[in-house]
Design an enzyme around this catalytic site. Sequence first.
Site, PDB file in Angstrom:
ATOM      1  N   ALA A   1     -48.444 -53.790-134.165  1.00  0.00           N
ATOM      2  CA  ALA A   1     -48.392 -54.660-135.349  1.00  0.00           C
ATOM      3  C   ALA A   1     -49.293 -54.054-136.423  1.00  0.00           C
ATOM      4  CB  ALA A   1     -48.797 -56.095-135.003  1.00  0.00           C
TER       5      ALA A   1
ATOM      6  N   HIS B   1     -55.232 -50.162-139.700  1.00  0.00           N
ATOM      7  CA  HIS B   1     -54.869 -49.110-138.746  1.00  0.00           C
ATOM      8  C   HIS B   1     -54.558 -47.806-139.492  1.00  0.00           C
ATOM      9  CE1 HIS B   1     -53.492 -52.851-136.482  1.00  0.00           C
ATOM     10  NE2 HIS B   1     -54.392 -52.319-135.675  1.00  0.00           N
TER      11      HIS B   1
END
EC number: 6.3.2.1
Length: 383
Positions: A28, A33
């Site tokens: 996700a 990230h």
Amino acid sequence: MTLLHTAAALRDLPRRSGARAVVMTMGALHEGHATLVRAARRRAGAQGQVVVTVFVNPLQFGAGEDLDRYPRTLEADVELALAAGADAVFAPSVDEVYPGGEPQVRITAGPMGTRLEGASRPGHFDGVLTVVAKLLHLTAPDLAFFGQKDAQQLAVITRMAADLNFPVEIIGVPTVREDDGLALSSRNRYLSAPERRTALTLSAALFAARDRLTAEEALRARAACTAHAAQDRSAALAALGEDRAAADAHAVAYAAAVPRHAPSVARAAARAVLEDAARLDPPLVLDYLALVDPSDFTEISDAYVGEAILAVAAKVGTTRLIDNLRLTFGAESPASGAASGYRDDAATGHQEAPAPAPAARERSAPATAAPPTPPPGPLGATR
Ligand SMILES: Nc1ncnc2c1ncn2[C@@H]1O[C@H](COP(=O)(O)OP(=O)(O)OP(=O)(O)O)[C@@H](O)[C@H]1O
Ligand SMILES: CC(C)(CO)[C@@H](O)C(=O)[O-]
Ligand code: BAL
């Protein structure tokens, strides 16, 4: 870009001449990230190799937590990882990671892993460390990147790597935030619009503490300067004017009357915001607010000097969120953040340059893992 699902395929992935970096995630993926992947790409260089792992690790979820509904978006994750500079994504199944079922031998996070997140989620950090150790063995990286958003996780991973001689450099990356301060998190997807408004009070509480601390330190710094100038008070009064002189007198009186208590001041400022947030609709349900020593995650006293982590965890509706901010306490040091700039993992000594990102970056240096402190025990205090 290579998408791999098995340990065997990962073993067969040819190494490149430069360093191999890994970014471990539960998928996700979001801009937080992507920032980790870009940092890994920069460090690994063009000759290096960046591997992103995507694995929702059942071992770190407690009963009644969100394992089953955790968002799984592999196709989009692969695209985001590629765009951020990854060379390969390793997305194994649960059976691939735990072929023998629940592992009987696990890594334990020790005392640090029983505090804060560890107290609220018993066994969580043992589950995290066990899978991180396995993923380090499987990916065999030179460098591993983790977010400071999960400050305690970064600290226990750094400690594990040091204590157990993992041949990898652990690198912390500052928290990426939305423009309004909300720390990016995969679980933000669960929030409705009203819940998101309430969730904003987590970062608001941290920033309130930082601002109150800045004011407190400025008052004491002013008192200190005024005291020095007191020898030539009439000249100082003439130069400053009466209002300024009155403010200085107030600062001196405050500093003389009130002993140093900046940690209490910071805690109280954050707590006030969180108490108000408990009356919102929907309400913020506080799990913990703690101001801790980064080396062991124990609460600091008012005498504390140095960097500390202000950490918060709370639920909004059924969504549990965490956030933290690094604050600096002490006579010489400014409160934190803007003055000290981004800091990275103290244990590695590596400093990440803050990279521009669409989302706002951490406004102050958040939590990082600290150098290991020697535990008392059979190996002796000098260890
Ligand atoms: N906002 C962020 N800034 C920097 N790093 C982040 C951020 N969010 C997550 N990370 C880091 O990304 C790595 C993978 O985290 P994970 O996949 O659990 O994402 P997450 O957004 O933290 O998810 P969750 O909402 O489940 O906590 C971890 O090292 C984590 O600290
Ligand atoms: C480090 C990690 C990938 C281990 O499952 C996870 O805890 C995470 O995403 O932060
Ligand atoms: N980002 C931390 C992983 C977890 O909450 O389980």
